[in-house]
Motif scaffolding. Structure first.
Motif, PDB file in Angstrom:
ATOM      1  N   ASN A  80     -25.702 -13.992  28.849  1.00 14.19           N
ATOM      2  CA  ASN A  80     -26.998 -14.167  28.211  1.00 14.19           C
ATOM      3  C   ASN A  80     -27.255 -13.068  27.186  1.00 14.19           C
ATOM      4  O   ASN A  80     -28.373 -12.884  26.742  1.00 14.19           O
ATOM      5  N   LEU A  81     -26.195 -12.353  26.801  1.00 18.26           N
ATOM      6  CA  LEU A  81     -26.319 -11.299  25.808  1.00 18.26           C
ATOM      7  C   LEU A  81     -26.026 -11.864  24.423  1.00 18.26           C
ATOM      8  O   LEU A  81     -25.196 -12.749  24.259  1.00 18.26           O
ATOM      9  N   SER A  82     -26.693 -11.307  23.432  1.00 16.52           N
ATOM     10  CA  SER A  82     -26.434 -11.722  22.056  1.00 16.52           C
ATOM     11  C   SER A  82     -25.163 -11.042  21.551  1.00 16.52           C
ATOM     12  O   SER A  82     -24.653 -10.101  22.153  1.00 16.52           O
ATOM     13  N   ARG A  83     -24.682 -11.535  20.432  1.00 20.12           N
ATOM     14  CA  ARG A  83     -23.481 -10.944  19.823  1.00 20.12           C
ATOM     15  C   ARG A  83     -23.735  -9.484  19.470  1.00 20.12           C
ATOM     16  O   ARG A  83     -22.872  -8.626  19.662  1.00 20.12           O
ATOM     17  N   ALA A  84     -24.921  -9.184  18.957  1.00 22.14           N
ATOM     18  CA  ALA A  84     -25.251  -7.805  18.584  1.00 22.14           C
ATOM     19  C   ALA A  84     -25.239  -6.888  19.809  1.00 22.14           C
ATOM     20  O   ALA A  84     -24.770  -5.746  19.728  1.00 22.14           O
TER      21      ALA A  84
ATOM     22  N   ARG B 184     -31.046  -1.598  22.681  1.00 23.79           N
ATOM     23  CA  ARG B 184     -31.476  -1.171  21.344  1.00 23.79           C
ATOM     24  C   ARG B 184     -31.031  -2.183  20.294  1.00 23.79           C
ATOM     25  O   ARG B 184     -31.767  -2.485  19.353  1.00 23.79           O
ATOM     26  N   ALA B 185     -29.813  -2.713  20.457  1.00 25.54           N
ATOM     27  CA  ALA B 185     -29.308  -3.709  19.508  1.00 25.54           C
ATOM     28  C   ALA B 185     -30.127  -4.987  19.580  1.00 25.54           C
ATOM     29  O   ALA B 185     -30.398  -5.625  18.564  1.00 25.54           O
ATOM     30  N   ALA B 186     -30.552  -5.362  20.767  1.00 26.54           N
ATOM     31  CA  ALA B 186     -31.348  -6.574  20.930  1.00 26.54           C
ATOM     32  C   ALA B 186     -32.723  -6.415  20.294  1.00 26.54           C
ATOM     33  O   ALA B 186     -33.297  -7.377  19.785  1.00 26.54           O
ATOM     34  N   GLN B 187     -33.234  -5.189  20.299  1.00 24.82           N
ATOM     35  CA  GLN B 187     -34.548  -4.934  19.711  1.00 24.82           C
ATOM     36  C   GLN B 187     -34.470  -4.695  18.209  1.00 24.82           C
ATOM     37  O   GLN B 187     -35.485  -4.580  17.550  1.00 24.82           O
ATOM     38  N   GLY B 188     -33.267  -4.579  17.683  1.00 21.80           N
ATOM     39  CA  GLY B 188     -33.106  -4.443  16.240  1.00 21.80           C
ATOM     40  C   GLY B 188     -33.024  -3.028  15.739  1.00 21.80           C
ATOM     41  O   GLY B 188     -32.995  -2.807  14.533  1.00 21.80           O
TER      42      GLY B 188
END
Length: 130
Positions: free
Chosen positions: A71-75, A113-117
């Protein structure tokens, strides 16, 4: 020992040793004749693929229903991999490294942190904040 014996004796040994290995294979597989046509084999392979069972060679099978989706994004995955690499936790060859609890938390936070941008990305030695 004469020169002719020095030369001829090794040649004779080489010839007799070569003859000993020239008898052929120790065992021969019996000839195999398939009872199925090419189309039938392809149909069975497609059925197995659609059912989620894949042959991996060496008699191992992987059942698709046992796989876990992330359920993790690529980023997030990229950020976590970069953080693990930065911490020296890259497994390569026969050496396996495991993250400590503190390192695992650092990796998880890098993914968040990557998920939050606002991920920190390392590019060729420099550090850039997104």
């Amino acid at each position: 020992m004469k020169t002719s014996q020095r030369v001829l004796l090794p040649i004779a040994f080489a010839l007799t040793a070569g003859a000993a290995f020239a008898e052929g294979p120790i065992f021969v597989d019996p000839p195999f004749t398939s009872t199925l046509s090419r189309a039938e084999v392809r149909a069975q392979a497609l059925e197995a693929r659609d059912a989620g069972v894949f042959a991996l060679g060496e008699g191992q099978t992987l059942v698709a229903e046992n796989t876990v989706k992330s359920n993790l994004s690529r980023a997030q995955v990229r950020a976590e991999a970069a953080e693990a690499l930065r911490l020296g936790l890259h497994n390569g060859g026969e050496i396996t490294t495991f993250a400590s609890a503190q390192q695992a938390e650092q990796i998880r936070l890098a993914g968040l942190r990557a998920a939050q941008g606002n991920a920190v990305v390392q590019i060729e030695g420099s550090v850039q904040a997104n």
